[in-house]
Write an enzyme that holds these catalytic residues in place. Structure first.
Site, short mmCIF file in Angstrom:
data_model
loop_
_atom_site.label_atom_id
_atom_site.label_comp_id
_atom_site.label_asym_id
_atom_site.label_seq_id
_atom_site.Cartn_x
_atom_site.Cartn_y
_atom_site.Cartn_z
N SER A 53 -25.38 95.42 37.49
CA SER A 53 -25.41 94.15 37.29
C SER A 53 -23.82 93.45 36.93
O SER A 53 -23.74 92.43 36.85
CB SER A 53 -26.42 93.67 36.65
OG SER A 53 -27.63 93.63 37.05
N LYS A 86 -22.41 91.16 39.04
CA LYS A 86 -22.75 89.80 39.18
C LYS A 86 -21.41 88.87 38.78
O LYS A 86 -21.30 87.82 39.10
CB LYS A 86 -23.94 89.43 38.34
CG LYS A 86 -25.10 90.03 38.78
CD LYS A 86 -26.39 89.45 37.79
CE LYS A 86 -27.52 90.01 38.74
NZ LYS A 86 -28.12 91.32 38.49
N SER A 118 -29.86 88.03 33.85
CA SER A 118 -29.50 89.11 35.02
C SER A 118 -30.53 88.93 35.96
O SER A 118 -30.74 90.12 36.69
CB SER A 118 -29.10 90.49 34.23
OG SER A 118 -28.20 91.44 35.31
#
Length: 473
Positions: free
Chosen positions: A110, A113, A168
């Site tokens: 993640s 991101k 997340s």
């Protein structure tokens, strides 16, 4: 008859005295002219000078395997870590202070991101609202982290971004990517953003960071994304939020940031001066982290990829890198740079410092409810006050709504960001341009003026003296 000799000589003295009288009259003029010229020279804006050349670094150095660092004798080396790759850099200058396998391509989880936010944040108005359709939540990978986005509920875009940064939420990423043109289009845009920043190791398959064949990044690229993110006031605000609330129709519930260095929870101490950025985990990538902190006017960004000790290790190893960077980093000669190559730099001009969470707001971006408003570019761009005397390159033009317009719930610990304005030198002929103009916009007095006056006076005096002498004869 006796004639006085003094009476005869008086007319003869006058031609000789005239040049002296003329010079005496001109002397105050010469002095005043020289004084004005000197004053103009003192207050005249200085000409721009090129910056001093930085440390010469072989670009291939960071492509070598193993730990890369250049320290003076006796300096403390960076800590020995278990991470498969790591990097510590000065976010202001972009100097890489030390790194291990910086360009090794690994799954990012993640932390990807951060690149998603860099790409999509400037394109969506934070004040817009969007009602989620059921089909927008299809295709989310099994076991994904979810913030709880529900179909048929209306969310502000700012709510969805808090779901991305704090929890997340892959469901929030799905909705935002749909508003940005779709999943595949967003992946291609993310790669284009990465290339424009000089991050060449990143391949995007799933914009939320979910494990996908061929999806990779590197400690270097992730540090670039983290550093650039800190220059976007919205990014800096969201990534620094420890807690927020998330709407659920007629009520809301609390969410916390999964970055333990920011919250100081789960047995991991909060890091002093922490600015956030983004953590991640998948079974393929292991634990990954981009972290940034500020101390004594310096901002450092570190990346840690897949340490052997699990979740706790990723935070503790990031802590060790930050501690080393603040203590020993100033003595280190850079082994690389996070700045983009000149050929791919999106915005030229003077660099600016990372945004400072907790200071400054900007006018709200206009955005009407509905999908159309959400997918359009935000109108609220605004400069902010300076917070740190550091330098770096600027991201592409980004929108900057205020914390209030972004919809930070009352009682949550939200804060705004405050980057330095670009500060590029004005072009010649424009207001503020550096050059020979004086402080009031006119030309500064030339140093030739007193020389011309003196020369003219001397020529005039000599001519007058010669004329009188011939007349006397």
């Amino acid at each position: 008859m006796i004639v006085s000799s003094s009476a005869r000589s008086a007319p003869g003295l006058l031609p000789g005295l005239l040049p002296l009288l003329l010079l005496a009259l001109l002397l105050p003029v010469l002095v005043l002219s020289a004084a004005v010229s000197a004053a103009g020279a003192v207050h005249r804006p200085s000409e721009p000078t090129p910056p001093l050349p930085g440390a010469r670094v072989d670009p291939a150095l960071l492509h070598r395997s193993g730990t890369q660092v250049r320290l003076p004798p006796g300096a403390t080396p960076p800590p020995a870590l278990s991470a498969r790759a790591w990097l510590v850099a000065d976010a202001g200058t972009g100097h890489v202070l030390a790194a291990r396998d910086a360009h090794r391509r690994l799954p990012p989880a993640s932390t990807l991101k951060a690149l998603f936010a860099l790409t999509v944040l400037p394109k969506l108005s934070q004040t817009a609202q969007h009602t989620v359709a059921e089909e927008e939540l299809t295709g989310i990978g099994a076991g994904s982290s979810l913030v709880g986005v529900k179909e048929n509920l209306t969310y502000r875009i700012a709510d969805l971004w808090r779901g991305v940064f704090l929890h997340s939420g892959n469901d929030a990423v799905r909705v935002l990517a749909g508003l940005n043109g779709g999943w595949e289009a967003t992946a291609r845009q993310m790669e284009a953003t990465a290339r424009s920043l000089g991050a060449m190791d990143t391949k995007v398959v799933s914009p939320d960071g979910y494990d996908a064949p061929g999806q990779v990044s590197s400690a270097y690229d992730l540090a670039v994304f983290g550093r650039e993110g800190l220059r976007n006031p919205d990014f800096a605000r969201y990534c620094s939020l420890p807690y927020a609330t998330f709407p659920a129709g007629g009520w809301s519930y609390g969410i916390r940031n999964t970055n333990r260095l920011l919250t100081g929870e789960d047995g991991i101490a909060k890091y002093p001066g922490i600015l956030g950025v983004k953590n991640g985990y998948t079974s393929n990538a292991g634990h990954t982290l981009i972290a940034a902190a500020r101390r004594d006017g310096r901002t450092l960004v570190v990346t840690v990829l897949n340490p052997s000790g699990g979740q706790r290790a990723v935070y503790e190893e990031a802590r060790e890198l930050l501690d080393w960077g603040f203590a020993t980093g100033p003595a280190a000669r850079p082994v690389g740079s996070l700045l983009p190559p000149a050929a791919t730099r999106l915005v030229s001009g003077a660099p600016k410092a990372p945004a400072t969470p907790g200071t400054g707001t900007a006018p709200a971006a206009a955005g009407a409810p509905g999908r159309g408003a959400a997918s359009g570019p935000s109108a609220g761009t605004a400069p902010r006050a300076a917070a740190e005397a550091a330098s770096g390159s600027r991201t592409p033009a980004a929108t900057a709504p205020s914390a209030a317009s972004a919809g930070t719930p009352a009682g949550t610990q939200g804060s705004g960001g405050a980057p330095l304005p670009a500060g590029a030198a004005a072009a010649p002929g424009t207001a503020g341009a550096t050059g020979p103009a004086g402080a009031d916009g006119g030309r500064a007095p030339s140093a030739l003026v007193p020389l011309l006056v003196v020369g003219s006076a001397c020529v005039a005096a000599a001519a007058l003296w010669a004329t009188r002498r011939r007349t006397a004869r």
